[in-house]
Scaffold this motif. Sequence first.
Motif, PDB file in Angstrom:
ATOM      1  N   ALA A 207       7.438   5.725   8.125  1.00 46.30           N
ATOM      2  CA  ALA A 207       8.440   5.651   7.060  1.00 46.30           C
ATOM      3  C   ALA A 207       8.014   4.587   6.069  1.00 46.30           C
ATOM      4  CB  ALA A 207       9.822   5.330   7.625  1.00 46.30           C
ATOM      5  N   TRP A 224       9.194   9.831   6.778  1.00 48.20           N
ATOM      6  CA  TRP A 224      10.463   9.816   6.050  1.00 48.20           C
ATOM      7  C   TRP A 224      10.399   8.773   4.957  1.00 48.20           C
ATOM      8  CZ3 TRP A 224       9.965  10.592  11.230  1.00 48.20           C
ATOM      9  CH2 TRP A 224      10.576  11.751  11.764  1.00 48.20           C
ATOM     10  N   THR A 242       9.844  13.805   4.747  1.00 50.91           N
ATOM     11  CA  THR A 242      11.210  14.148   4.402  1.00 50.91           C
ATOM     12  C   THR A 242      11.813  13.081   3.497  1.00 50.91           C
ATOM     13  OG1 THR A 242      11.534  15.316   6.495  1.00 50.91           O
ATOM     14  CG2 THR A 242      13.524  14.614   5.309  1.00 50.91           C
ATOM     15  N   LEU A 244      15.006  11.410   2.237  1.00 50.15           N
ATOM     16  CA  LEU A 244      16.386  11.256   2.694  1.00 50.15           C
ATOM     17  C   LEU A 244      17.338  11.097   1.513  1.00 50.15           C
ATOM     18  CD1 LEU A 244      15.780   8.772   5.640  1.00 50.15           C
ATOM     19  CD2 LEU A 244      16.108  11.255   5.785  1.00 50.15           C
ATOM     20  N   ILE A 255      16.752   6.282   9.012  1.00 51.99           N
ATOM     21  CA  ILE A 255      15.346   6.397   9.406  1.00 51.99           C
ATOM     22  C   ILE A 255      15.195   6.160  10.900  1.00 51.99           C
ATOM     23  CG2 ILE A 255      13.119   5.201   9.246  1.00 51.99           C
ATOM     24  CD1 ILE A 255      13.752   4.931   6.198  1.00 51.99           C
ATOM     25  N   ARG A 258      16.293   9.206  12.762  1.00 50.39           N
ATOM     26  CA  ARG A 258      15.310  10.288  12.693  1.00 50.39           C
ATOM     27  C   ARG A 258      14.125  10.015  13.621  1.00 50.39           C
ATOM     28  NH1 ARG A 258      16.108  13.931   8.296  1.00 50.39           N
ATOM     29  NH2 ARG A 258      18.228  13.584   7.565  1.00 50.39           N
TER      30      ARG A 258
END
Length: 268
Positions: A207, A224, A242, A244, A255, A258
């Motif tokens: 992330a 993410w 992805t 968010l 995060i 996820r």
Amino acid sequence: MVASDLDRTLIYSQAALDLTMPDEKAPRLLCVEIYEGKPLSFMTETAAALLPELAARTVFVPTTTRTRKQYERIQLPGPRPEFAICANGGHLLVDGVTDHDWHRQVTRRLGDECASLAEVRSHLLSVTDPSWLRKERIAEDLFAYLVVERDLLPEGWVKELSEWSEGRGWTVSLQGRKIYAVPKPLTKSAAMREVARRTGAQLTLAAGDSLLDADLLLAADHGWQPGHGELADSGWRADRVTLLAERGVAAGEEILRRFLERGSKVAV
């Protein structure tokens, strides 16, 4: 294995919290960093409870552009991670200690593939103006950054600096009030791959919110990015990454959810 950026991804300064809800609905916050006797960085209490659970299930690797000294100020909930990536991949910490072999490999590559830090720093100082420059710093003898009054930056200045740096093998990233100039070979992804190799991790999750996190997100099996930050604002998108909807400190909490959700599916 989970490799996550910290600032504006998992932890947030007061200015970056983005608490847009009514005060009575705001989440409870935990301070995770003190600087010069004052609270500096936060996460929600819910996120603080999720992080130790994540660390118990995965190899959790804090992955930051911060120097080692700046990283050491952070007190994340749970046990100290076995591995941490600092200085944008320039330092790999193992149980809190620099892996000097890794650092030597990185510095050799920088010497072979891009312009010197001295050249870039000299250019930075030549094109800045005292009216908007607040600080100029060298980080770990690896890269440079400026602290600026962002509202006073001349239009197009960052773009011009980026174009100049591109031809010399460097990347420019604007994050809040900081402008980073970082050698292209200095990457979080290379250090992440090294930790994955050492641990035998079969799945990598990541992330991050800034341009300096793009290589990390692209190298992971899935990533993410929060709804705020340099990548989101520029429209950057990638397969297996992805975007968010959540922004600010709420994104840090999401995060972690996820990460746990994806990690749990693999474990099953």
